[in-house]
Every structure is written in structure tokens, then in C-alpha cells.
Design an enzyme around this catalytic site. Structure first.
Site, PDB file in Angstrom:
ATOM      1  CG  ASP A 184      27.524 -69.767 -16.953  1.00 53.28           C
ATOM      2  OD1 ASP A 184      28.055 -70.884 -16.899  1.00 53.28           O
ATOM      3  OD2 ASP A 184      26.985 -69.229 -15.965  1.00 53.28           O
ATOM      4  CG  HIS A 185      31.650 -69.496 -15.445  1.00 47.55           C
ATOM      5  ND1 HIS A 185      32.002 -68.622 -14.441  1.00 47.55           N
ATOM      6  CD2 HIS A 185      30.352 -69.829 -15.222  1.00 47.55           C
ATOM      7  CE1 HIS A 185      30.963 -68.429 -13.648  1.00 47.55           C
ATOM      8  NE2 HIS A 185      29.953 -69.158 -14.091  1.00 47.55           N
ATOM      9  CG  HIS A 203      32.821 -73.581 -13.246  1.00 45.55           C
ATOM     10  ND1 HIS A 203      32.827 -72.256 -12.857  1.00 45.55           N
ATOM     11  CD2 HIS A 203      31.532 -73.830 -13.632  1.00 45.55           C
ATOM     12  CE1 HIS A 203      31.624 -71.730 -13.002  1.00 45.55           C
ATOM     13  NE2 HIS A 203      30.821 -72.674 -13.472  1.00 45.55           N
ATOM     14  CG  ASP A 247      29.014 -70.536 -11.184  1.00 43.00           C
ATOM     15  OD1 ASP A 247      29.359 -69.339 -11.090  1.00 43.00           O
ATOM     16  OD2 ASP A 247      28.274 -70.967 -12.092  1.00 43.00           O
ATOM     17  CG  HIS A 282      29.338 -75.311  -9.532  1.00 40.59           C
ATOM     18  ND1 HIS A 282      28.112 -74.791  -9.189  1.00 40.59           N
ATOM     19  CD2 HIS A 282      29.466 -75.128 -10.875  1.00 40.59           C
ATOM     20  CE1 HIS A 282      27.526 -74.298 -10.275  1.00 40.59           C
ATOM     21  NE2 HIS A 282      28.328 -74.500 -11.305  1.00 40.59           N
ATOM     22  CG  HIS A 326      26.949 -66.354 -11.423  1.00 41.71           C
ATOM     23  ND1 HIS A 326      25.978 -67.245 -11.045  1.00 41.71           N
ATOM     24  CD2 HIS A 326      27.552 -66.899 -12.495  1.00 41.71           C
ATOM     25  CE1 HIS A 326      25.995 -68.295 -11.831  1.00 41.71           C
ATOM     26  NE2 HIS A 326      26.949 -68.114 -12.736  1.00 41.71           N
ATOM     27  CG  HIS A 355      28.858 -75.223 -15.731  1.00 36.87           C
ATOM     28  ND1 HIS A 355      28.420 -75.134 -14.426  1.00 36.87           N
ATOM     29  CD2 HIS A 355      28.594 -76.510 -16.122  1.00 36.87           C
ATOM     30  CE1 HIS A 355      27.912 -76.307 -14.055  1.00 36.87           C
ATOM     31  NE2 HIS A 355      28.014 -77.153 -15.052  1.00 36.87           N
TER      32      HIS A 355
END
Length: 357
Positions: A64-65, A60, A248, A177, A306, A62
Site C-alpha cells: 500500500d506504499h 517502506h 508506517d 514497523h 493512513h 509494503h
């Protein structure tokens, strides 16, 4: 086949943890799953080689990914004179994110890349999606190193068929999510059975090309006219390995379509069970949620990752008043039992064993 965790933190990197990034290594190639900020630094600390990365899967969008992706692409370019394109798979919008990042920084790569986007369903969109207008369309003019990719829609079973070369089959499933998120199922094709050298010698088969033909399932004819079938010297085929990598999620139930009996389930466990409501509010999972899914799927090994920054890594001694990842491990073990759960740390590697016949 080896899985290496380059980042195991949620939200943002810390001195002891990078953010989400997992690499699957097999023979001479590596596939990366998520690429959070600083992933290229983590990669340099590991024995893995940037130039071996041939596919990248983004669960996805976001940060942090995916914030480490443009930098990683430039690092691959600096370290490898590759001839084959790097293929990327991720939600609708990944193409625009990468293209604009490379164009605005005027980054020319030494290789081509292809972005295959997964069509997002309405059921994956958060309630306030229309309040924050997002234009996923990228300019029709490709980056100089970009080749056109596919827009992949789910099949009639609600599964995204991403890749199948006869050796590996990769599928995607939707997760719940705060933004559209996906999980990935990697399934290896059945492997040839073990070659019995002693049986071959007893039949008078000389070492060399005939061994290779028999190993590949072909029958051979010896100089005296004797025909030998592969089944006489090669054992039954072995099932291929099966790995699940979840992004996530507060609901991974769709993975039951592609995940039963998997060897490994990699799943987030951001917060402890007592913070279940906060987990769901933020679109995340607890150890019990991950463990119950692993139990339902009957997977061989659950690996949690995570983790919130409130939990110290297992390798650190938690001081009085501090929580450790050990709490998350124990909560998952309460469901699955000891030995069935691992809490990953940065640079931790797990070898996925070959299945027995």
C-alpha cells in the site's frame, strides 16, 4: 510550497480513499512520498502533473506504499519528454522491486531513473525476518533506463543523509514497523529577506539588474559612486520551512534527531486510542501517539493520515453504528488542542506558509 494528499487509506484502496501517497509541490517541481496502488489514477484526478515529479521517496516496501510505483513510472514516460532522471529513495530492496517489475513487463521508459537505497539496520528487522528469506540483491545488469544509484548508510547520529542541493536538505530516520520503515525530514534553506522597494527608490537605485543583485545579498555601486549594501534595502533572512513525512510506524522516536520545531508533521493514525494494543501489534500508531510526538517536537501543524477502513471520511455522513475519522481527530485534539490537528482526505491540499523573521 503545497502538500497534496492523493491517498489516505491504510492497507488497500476503497471507493472513497486511495492508499498512501503524498506530493510536495514547490515552484516547478513535485516530490512524491510513497506510491500505493492506484496512485497514478489519483494523480490524474488532481491538478498535479506527472511530468513534474522529479523525486520519489518510498518509506517502506509494503504494497500500500509502493505497488503503484511501476505504473507511475510508465505514466510519467507517456506524459513527459523529460531530460533529467527521476531519482528514487527507499529501503534496501527498492531497486530490485522496480527493476524486476519493469523488466518482466518489458517496460521501456522515455527517461532515465536512479534508485538510491537506504541501508537497513538490524534493529529495524522483525523477529521472524530470517524465517522469510529475502534476497535484496538485484542483477548487476541495469534496466535500459536505469543509472547506478547509491547505498546510503546512516551517519554517526543514526540519520540517513539523502539529498542536499543547498536549497533543500532531506534526511531519513528509522521507524519501527513490521518491515524496515523510514521517515523523511525536508528542510528548506533560509530564504532571503523582503526587498524594500520604497527604501531602494529613496536611495536612488533604479529598478533593474541592481535590484536582483541586492536581493541576492550583493552590494552595488550607483552611477554617482555611492555604495549601497544589501542590508539597507533587504530585511533579515527568514528561516526555511521544515516538513516531516513519516511512514508506517509504532515508534517514531528517532525523528527527534531531525524534527524539532518542524512546521508540519505528517503522521499515520491507523486506529483509535482504544485499539492501542492492536495498533502496536500491527506496527501502527493511534491519534494520541501521533499527537504526543507532535507535542514533543513542538511542530506547528499535525496532519493525520493512513486511516483504517473502519472509519468513514469526514466528508461522509456516518450512519448509526459507524465510526468516522472525526473520532481520530478528536482524540488527537485532546492532546494538542483544536486547530493544531488536521485529518487529511484524498485531494486535500495544505499550503505551508513562509516563516516570519
Amino acid at each position: 510550497m503545497e502538500i497534496t494528499f492523493l491517498g489516505t487509506a491504510s492497507a488497500y484502496p476503497t471507493p472513497s480513499r486511495g492508499v498512501s501517497c503524498v506530493v510536495l509541490k514547490h515552484d516547478n517541481w513535485c516530490w512524491m512520498f510513497d506510491c500505493g496502488e492506484g496512485s497514478q489514477i489519483q494523480l490524474m484526478k488532481s491538478p498535479l502533473k506527472p511530468g513534474k515529479i522529479s523525486k520519489i521517496f518510498i518509506s517502506h516496501l509494503h504494497g500500500d506504499h509502493c505497488f503503484g510505483l511501476p505504473g507511475l513510472m510508465c505514466t510519467i514516460s507517456q506524459n513527459n519528454a523529460r531530460t533529467e532522471p527521476v531519482e528514487l529513495y527507499g529501503p534496501l530492496g527498492l531497486r530490485k522491486f522496480l527493476r524486476v517489475s519493469l523488466e518482466l513487463s518489458r517496460s521501456q521508459l522515455g527517461f532515465d531513473y536512479i534508485v538510491h537505497e537506504l541501508q537497513v539496520l538490524d534493529s529495524q528487522l522483525p523477529a521472524d525476518w530470517m524465517e522469510w528469506t529475502v534476497d535484496h540483491a538485484a542483477d548487476e545488469k541495469l534496466h535500459p533506463n536505469e543509472k547506478a544509484g547509491r547505498l546510503i548508510s546512516p551517519d554517526e547520529n543514526g540519520v540517513w543523509q539523502l539529498f542536499n542541493d543547498g536549497k533543500f536538505h532531506v534526511q531519513g530516520v528509522q521507524l519501527q514497523h513490521r518491515v524496515p520503515s523510514f521517515g523523511f525530514a525536508i528542510r528548506e534553506a533560509p530564504q532571503p529577506g523582503r526587498f524594500d522597494v520604497q527604501a531602494a527608490k529613496s536611495l536612488g537605485i533604479p529598478p533593474g539588474p541592481l535590484y536582483s543583485k541586492l536581493k541576492s545579498g550583493e552590494a552595488v555601486v550607483l552611477e554617482d559612486g555611492t555604495k549601497v549594501d544589501a542590508s539597507e534595502v533587504v530585511g533579515p533572512s527568514r528561516p526555511g520551512r521544515h516538513i516531516l513525512v513519516m511512514g508506517d510506524t509504532s515508534d517514531s522516536s528517532e525523528v527527534v534527531k531531525v524534527g524539532r520545531g518542524a512546521d508540519v508533521l505528517i503522521h499515520e493514525a491507523t486506529l483509535e486510542n482504544a485499539l492501542w494494543e492492536k495498533c502496536l501489534e500491527n506496527g501502527h500508531s493511534t491519534p494520541a501517539m501521533a499527537a504526543e510526538l507532535a507535542q514533543q517536537l513542538d511542530v506547528g501543524q499535525l496532519i493525520l493520515t493512513h486511516f483504517s477502513q473502519r472509519y468513514r471520511p469526514l466528508s461522509y455522513d456516518a450512519q448509526e453504528g459507524e465510526d468516522s475519522v472525526k473520532k481520530l481527530l478528536e482524540e488527537a485534539e485532546n492532546v494538542l488542542g483544536k486547530g493544531k490537528v488536521i485529518c487529511a482526505e484524498d485531494m486535500f491540499s495544505y499550503t505551508v506558509p513562509m516563516k516570519k523573521t
